[in-house]
Design an enzyme around this catalytic site. Structure first.
Site, PDB file in Angstrom:
ATOM      1  CB  CYS A  66      -0.919  -0.008   1.213  1.00  0.00           C
ATOM      2  SG  CYS A  66      -2.122   1.347   1.249  1.00  0.00           S
ATOM      3  CD1 TRP A  71      -1.020   1.036  -6.291  1.00  0.00           C
ATOM      4  CD2 TRP A  71      -1.787   2.674  -4.973  1.00  0.00           C
ATOM      5  NE1 TRP A  71      -2.106   1.608  -6.919  1.00  0.00           N
ATOM      6  CE2 TRP A  71      -2.593   2.614  -6.135  1.00  0.00           C
ATOM      7  CE3 TRP A  71      -2.097   3.622  -4.004  1.00  0.00           C
ATOM      8  CZ2 TRP A  71      -3.692   3.459  -6.338  1.00  0.00           C
ATOM      9  CZ3 TRP A  71      -3.174   4.474  -4.209  1.00  0.00           C
ATOM     10  CH2 TRP A  71      -3.950   4.386  -5.359  1.00  0.00           C
ATOM     11  CG  HIS A  72      -0.251   5.800  -1.512  1.00  0.00           C
ATOM     12  ND1 HIS A  72      -0.656   4.631  -0.899  1.00  0.00           N
ATOM     13  CD2 HIS A  72      -1.368   6.553  -1.667  1.00  0.00           C
ATOM     14  CE1 HIS A  72      -1.970   4.694  -0.682  1.00  0.00           C
ATOM     15  NE2 HIS A  72      -2.425   5.840  -1.144  1.00  0.00           N
ATOM     16  N   GLY A  73       3.933   5.633  -3.715  1.00  0.00           N
ATOM     17  CA  GLY A  73       5.154   6.282  -4.182  1.00  0.00           C
ATOM     18  C   GLY A  73       6.396   5.547  -3.731  1.00  0.00           C
ATOM     19  CG  PHE A  75      -0.901   8.915  -4.703  1.00  0.00           C
ATOM     20  CD1 PHE A  75       0.455   9.091  -4.544  1.00  0.00           C
ATOM     21  CD2 PHE A  75      -1.779   9.698  -3.978  1.00  0.00           C
ATOM     22  CE1 PHE A  75       0.939  10.035  -3.658  1.00  0.00           C
ATOM     23  CE2 PHE A  75      -1.294  10.652  -3.080  1.00  0.00           C
ATOM     24  CZ  PHE A  75       0.064  10.813  -2.915  1.00  0.00           C
TER      25      PHE A  75
END
Length: 485
Positions: free
Chosen positions: A317, A320-322, A485
């Protein structure tokens, strides 16, 4: 969807065509989606066409192999597994590469734009869920290319989701011919949802951004009091920004008879961290649960395995955002929160007395959950892990700052008129309380209050948008935080 005359005219034109030409509604929505994406970003247009064509072909191939398996043809099961694994791995590698290679390089903005198309994370997750669901026989491969392309490209959800499942979305697409604009209070519900979304975004989130950006990027100039306020403001900002976009997307989509997945359900009223993740970014949380956590074994193989699976999910998680370590820190913090709450819940069950918790305990749980979530958001919003650590260090050490609180307020750009900012938070809280009490989405929840009260709330939000909203030239879809994102 940006707050602009162009957006209003675009949706209005598509809405008129949609209700005038009943037999071609899916085609109209697909054409509108492609025009929207092309206008938004040519690179994204090329990527979405390529991904849609490939995944459509994979689905058809899966369907044929499943037919062969049901007829007991040899080696078809092995071929099917190879196809599914290869397709999912390709999607995952492509997502990881496009999100991170440009950022790990020279941070060239032009390269990032080419290699990080808008909306990519969302429709790649949709592609993976589609491939896996067809393999699991939870969904049938869609043979109609128009319907499938609409599932992948649908413009209200393209920029920042929600992440839709094919089985529910495609059913609604096939029922478009029976949609009526004023049936089942569709227009009233959609209008309330859209106004609510724009209020959250252009009035609350964008005004708070004036302060949070400065505090997160230059925390060394400010004392603990302002940094604590900044933490709270950023929590409200990121919620209003993303929930605002989701509400606008859901409201616009509902005008066309396609009900998108609810993405937020009053998450800051959660009594514990587990409940928070059932109400925050719901489509992503469910995706991580169904396609990572449960396949890894979920909680079925003891606490050690459950905690490992939880850690893996939140690491993914975060990534996935960066690619920055600050996102990983944010993910690991939430993983720790969930594991700690799991242990606490088990201990509580063993000594349970059967009594329901008192209201004061529920409120305490809400406050505690909000504070730990807000603490984690510091790393999410900070430019890098060092800035996040500096922010936390200064805030927790109760550093007063070189200047007085008032001088720091002047430094950050706050004026007397900004004293109204806490009222925004109260309004958001009141709307969330309505959602929680009615246990419905905002549009339907507002239908449950007296007409006079509903009209007063809508009028107040509209006036706030017109008089206090941040919009106009230079304000576009990329202004939404979760586009990145």
């Amino acid at each position: 969807m940006s707050f602009s005359i162009e957006t209003f005219l675009f949706v209005t034109i598509i809405l008129i065509l949609f209700y005038l030409i009943k037999k071609a509604r899916a085609v109209i929505l697909l054409a509108a989606s492609l025009v929207f994406i092309y206008h938004l970003d040519v690179g994204s247009f090329i990527w979405i066409l390529a991904v849609t064509a490939i995944v459509y072909g994979v689905g058809i191939a899966e369907d044929k192999l499943i037919e062969r398996i049901e007829k007991k043809k040899d080696k078809s099961e092995v071929t099917l597994k190879i196809l599914v694994v290869a397709s999912v791995v390709l999607c995952a590698v492509l997502l990881f590469a496009l999100k991170n290679i440009a950022r790990w390089g020279e941070r060239d903005d032009a390269l990032i734009k080419i290699l990080l198309p808008i909306g990519f994370s969302y429709y790649i997750f949709q592609a993976i869920s589609y491939i896996v669901d067809v393999y699991r026989r939870k969904a049938k491969a869609e043979k109609n290319p128009i319907n499938f392309a609409l599932y992948m490209c649908y413009f209200p959800k393209f920029v920042s989701g929600p992440i839709e499942r094919s089985d529910t979305f495609l059913v609604r697409v096939k029922e478009l011919s029976g949609v009526r604009l004023f049936g089942n209070k569709r227009f009233s519900i959609s209008f309330s949802t859209i106004i609510y979304g724009y209020f959250l975004k252009v009035v609350v989130a964008d005004r708070l951004a004036f302060f949070t950006t400065r505090l997160l990027n230059d925390s060394a100039r400010f004392g603990a009091a302002w940094l604590f306020l900044g933490m709270v403001m950023y929590s409200i900002q990121i919620y209003c920004d993303f929930a605002g976009y989701s509400a606008v997307a859901i409201g616009i989509s509902n005008l066309f008879g396609i009900e998108l997945t609810e993405n937020f359900h009053a998450p800051y009223l959660s009594r514990n961290i587990s409940e928070f993740w059932r109400k925050w970014h719901i489509s992503l949380s469910r995706w991580l649960r169904d396609y990572i956590y449960i396949p890894l074994g979920g909680s079925r193989k003891g606490n050690a395995r459950r905690f490992l699976n939880t850690a893996i999910v939140f690491i993914i998680c975060g990534i996935w955002h960066g690619a920055d370590a600050s996102f990983l820190a944010w993910g690991l913090l939430h993983g720790f929160y969930v594991m700690a709450f799991g242990l606490y819940s088990e201990a509580k069950r063993k000594r349970a007395t059967g009594k329901e918790p008192a209201s004061i305990m529920n409120v305490a749980g809400m406050v505690f959950t909000f504070l730990i979530v807000s603490f984690a958001w510091i790393f999410f919003g900070a430019p890098n892990i060092g800035s996040g650590a500096c922010y936390v260090g200064r805030m927790l050490s109760m550093t007063p700052g070189v200047d007085s609180f008032a001088a720091q307020a002047a430094d950050i750009g706050a004026s007397r008129r900004d004293m109204i900012l806490p009222i925004y938070g109260v309004v958001v809280l009141a709307l969330d309380l309505l959602i929680a009490r009615k246990d419905k989405r905002i549009g339907r929840a507002m239908q449950g209050i007296p007409d006079v009260a509903r009209y007063a709330v809508l009028y107040g939000m509209i006036m706030a948008i017109l008089l206090l909203g941040i919009y106009g030239p230079g304000y576009n879809a990329s202004s939404f935080m979760y586009v990145n994102f």
